[in-house]
Design an enzyme around this catalytic site. Sequence first.
Site, PDB file in Angstrom:
ATOM      1  N   SER A 154    -140.894  46.107 -33.316  1.00 29.89           N
ATOM      2  CA  SER A 154    -141.526  45.640 -34.551  1.00 29.89           C
ATOM      3  C   SER A 154    -140.816  44.446 -35.200  1.00 29.89           C
ATOM      4  CB  SER A 154    -141.694  46.794 -35.548  1.00 29.89           C
ATOM      5  OG  SER A 154    -142.595  47.745 -35.012  1.00 29.89           O
ATOM      6  N   GLU A 206    -134.140  48.790 -27.808  1.00 26.18           N
ATOM      7  CA  GLU A 206    -135.460  48.942 -28.410  1.00 26.18           C
ATOM      8  C   GLU A 206    -135.720  50.420 -28.710  1.00 26.18           C
ATOM      9  OE1 GLU A 206    -138.249  45.550 -27.168  1.00 26.18           O
ATOM     10  OE2 GLU A 206    -138.313  47.006 -25.562  1.00 26.18           O
ATOM     11  N   GLY A 260    -144.085  48.705 -31.543  1.00 21.13           N
ATOM     12  CA  GLY A 260    -145.511  48.640 -31.857  1.00 21.13           C
ATOM     13  C   GLY A 260    -145.935  49.479 -33.045  1.00 21.13           C
ATOM     14  N   LYS A 313    -147.191  42.378 -22.500  1.00 21.21           N
ATOM     15  CA  LYS A 313    -147.737  43.660 -21.992  1.00 21.21           C
ATOM     16  C   LYS A 313    -149.076  43.369 -21.307  1.00 21.21           C
ATOM     17  CE  LYS A 313    -145.377  45.657 -25.886  1.00 21.21           C
ATOM     18  NZ  LYS A 313    -145.103  46.794 -26.695  1.00 21.21           N
ATOM     19  N   HIS A 363    -138.346  49.080 -19.523  1.00 28.59           N
ATOM     20  CA  HIS A 363    -139.070  49.091 -20.803  1.00 28.59           C
ATOM     21  C   HIS A 363    -139.568  50.505 -21.085  1.00 28.59           C
ATOM     22  CE1 HIS A 363    -142.069  48.292 -23.883  1.00 28.59           C
ATOM     23  NE2 HIS A 363    -141.414  47.167 -24.110  1.00 28.59           N
TER      24      HIS A 363
HETATM   25  C1  PEP Z   1    -141.745  45.511 -26.846  1.00 25.91           C
HETATM   26  O1  PEP Z   1    -142.760  45.810 -26.254  1.00 25.91           O
HETATM   27  O2  PEP Z   1    -140.734  45.253 -26.195  1.00 25.91           O
HETATM   28  C2  PEP Z   1    -141.761  45.438 -28.306  1.00 25.91           C
HETATM   29  C3  PEP Z   1    -140.634  45.281 -28.919  1.00 25.91           C
HETATM   30  O3  PEP Z   1    -142.985  45.560 -28.925  1.00 25.91           O
HETATM   31  P1  PEP Z   1    -143.275  45.326 -30.507  1.00 25.91           P
HETATM   32  O4  PEP Z   1    -142.617  44.057 -30.895  1.00 25.91           O
HETATM   33  O5  PEP Z   1    -144.773  45.278 -30.590  1.00 25.91           O
HETATM   34  O6  PEP Z   1    -142.700  46.491 -31.240  1.00 25.91           O
END
Ligand code: PEP
Length: 238
Positions: free
Chosen positions: A193, A157, A163, A8, A88
Amino acid sequence: MILAANFKANKTRQETQAYMAVVESFVSANDISDTVIVFPPFTALEHISRNVLIGVQNGYPVQNGAYTGEIALEQLEEFDIRTILIGHSERRHIMKESQELIAEKFRFFAEQGFIIVYCVGEPLAVRQEGEGKLMAYVEAQFEGIDLTYPDLIIAYEPVWAIGTGLTPSMEEIERVHDALRLQTTAPILYGGSVKVENAGAIMALNNVDGVLVGSAALSAHDFCEMIAEAVQLNTDKA
Ligand code: PEP
């Protein structure tokens, strides 16, 4: 397995160089055959060929032109970038990218033969309405997307898991991945996560072909541990 680290808007150029040195030497020292992808910020791209795939977190679907603040194909080609993250949830929800624009990006970068990591996932309110609604939501995120594209990697996701330290249960992850598998033969990553403590269990699930990791992958050491867990799984499954 496929393991991808999404930085990111984190890490300077120098921090990224130090990170890559650790991950690359881990990959070569351990003869890793799993696919490892890192998505650094644009400012940390370099003209170096690597044993780890470098991708970008975004790209504008044109060769070049009057698109202030954007990075287009011509600039990506300068760094031999052939891998891109599209859809995303932070781009969908914070930058308000529409499905139409996302599909346009998909079409453009698919025509250029990029490896596309295409993200889908539901907000919490949708998940609370049940798995039927969840799958309908995800299906709408496939609008305009060619699920037969040979260099496609899907990343499931859940928005509420990104996050936050929260994750669906292992059964819930597996059910969504099983349902996605009915729609595509592309590898399906789980993201949200993922950390050293849960990566192995998640990668061991049916129809989970790897992980997309944000926060926990900011530590090169932790990311390497997750790669080691994938290697262990390959041995266990063999
Ligand atoms: C992401 O940004 O694709 C992600 C999965 O973030 P995190 O692992 O921090 O949840």
